[in-house]
Motif scaffolding. Sequence first.
Motif: not given
Length: 122
Positions: A56-62
């Motif tokens: 989640r720190t790298v991407t906002d996509r679930t």
Amino acid sequence: MTSSIKWVVLALLIFDGLLTVALEVLFLPTYIGSWPFPLSAVVAALVNVLLVVGARTVTDRTGEASLPLVAWGLGFMVALFGGPGGDVMLLASWPTILLLVLGVAPAGWVLFTGALNRIGAA
């Protein structure tokens, strides 16, 4: 963060998911005396949450953040099947169910609440 660095970090987290499921399956049949003590199920809960939080720190996509957990689940399913010599890594017992539940549920909850927070913010 550039796209290539993001995918390198996600690939490392996916590899970590596969590596940890292998170690957790190997250490699942531990005993204290004559009592089964599946400590690796608790470790699975903590490590999978950390893998998802790291993603989640790298991407906002679930969907992208769930990739380490998906890799862990695929590794778990591979361990359920017998090998070429008929040996089985995971037996049909309560520690196996505990490993599955504790490996998936806390990390799934983190993904679910993150998705709800993202929807609520939009």
